[in-house]
Design a protein around this motif. Structure first.
Motif, short mmCIF file in Angstrom:
data_model
loop_
_atom_site.label_atom_id
_atom_site.label_comp_id
_atom_site.label_asym_id
_atom_site.label_seq_id
_atom_site.Cartn_x
_atom_site.Cartn_y
_atom_site.Cartn_z
N PRO A 236 9.53 -20.67 18.40
CA PRO A 236 10.43 -19.55 18.73
C PRO A 236 10.92 -18.80 17.49
N GLU A 237 11.11 -19.49 16.39
CA GLU A 237 11.57 -18.83 15.16
C GLU A 237 10.51 -17.85 14.65
N PHE A 238 9.25 -18.26 14.68
CA PHE A 238 8.16 -17.38 14.26
C PHE A 238 8.07 -16.16 15.17
N LEU A 239 8.17 -16.36 16.48
CA LEU A 239 8.09 -15.26 17.42
C LEU A 239 9.25 -14.28 17.24
N ARG A 240 10.45 -14.81 16.96
CA ARG A 240 11.61 -13.95 16.72
C ARG A 240 11.39 -13.11 15.47
N MET A 241 10.89 -13.73 14.39
CA MET A 241 10.64 -13.03 13.15
C MET A 241 9.56 -11.96 13.35
N LEU A 242 8.52 -12.27 14.11
CA LEU A 242 7.45 -11.32 14.39
C LEU A 242 7.97 -10.13 15.19
N ALA A 243 8.81 -10.40 16.18
CA ALA A 243 9.39 -9.31 16.98
C ALA A 243 10.26 -8.40 16.12
N GLU A 244 11.01 -8.98 15.19
CA GLU A 244 11.85 -8.16 14.28
C GLU A 244 10.98 -7.30 13.38
N LYS A 245 9.88 -7.84 12.88
CA LYS A 245 8.99 -7.07 12.02
C LYS A 245 8.39 -5.88 12.78
N ILE A 246 8.02 -6.12 14.05
CA ILE A 246 7.43 -5.06 14.85
C ILE A 246 8.47 -3.98 15.13
#
Length: 99
Positions: A86-96
């Motif tokens: 979930p941490e990786f997905l959250r970081m990826l969503a913020e980058k997008i």
């Protein structure tokens, strides 16, 4: 011949004692197929066959992929891949979003 019989008897007794101790020490959620009391009776009544059955089928192997108790889910200790983290997905969503 008496020495061989004595040795086989001692090996059977030792295997039975180890199986009883292991059965008593195994966590309740890792005991499979029968209740712990049934396993103890089987190991004591049929020492050699019961002990072998206990070690082969009575307890879940460490790190087994399926739950020891039917209906319980196996919870992974850590994410398996980046798409499970979930941490990786959250970081990826913020980058997008920040593009």
């Amino acid at each position: 011949m008496a020495r061989v019989n004595t040795l086989l008897f001692l090996v059977t007794v030792a295997l039975t004692v180890v199986a009883v101790i292991d059965c008593l020490a195994t966590e309740r959620d890792r005991v499979q197929h029968f209740p712990r009391g049934a396993w103890l009776v089987l190991v004591i009544v049929c020492p050699l066959a019961g002990a072998i059955a206990w070690f082969r089928a009575g307890r879940a192997a460490p790190g087994a992929g399926r739950p020891a108790v039917p209906g319980w889910a196996v919870v992974p200790a850590a994410p398996i891949g980046p798409d499970d983290d979930p941490e990786f997905l959250r970081m990826l969503a913020e980058k997008i979003r920040n593009r």
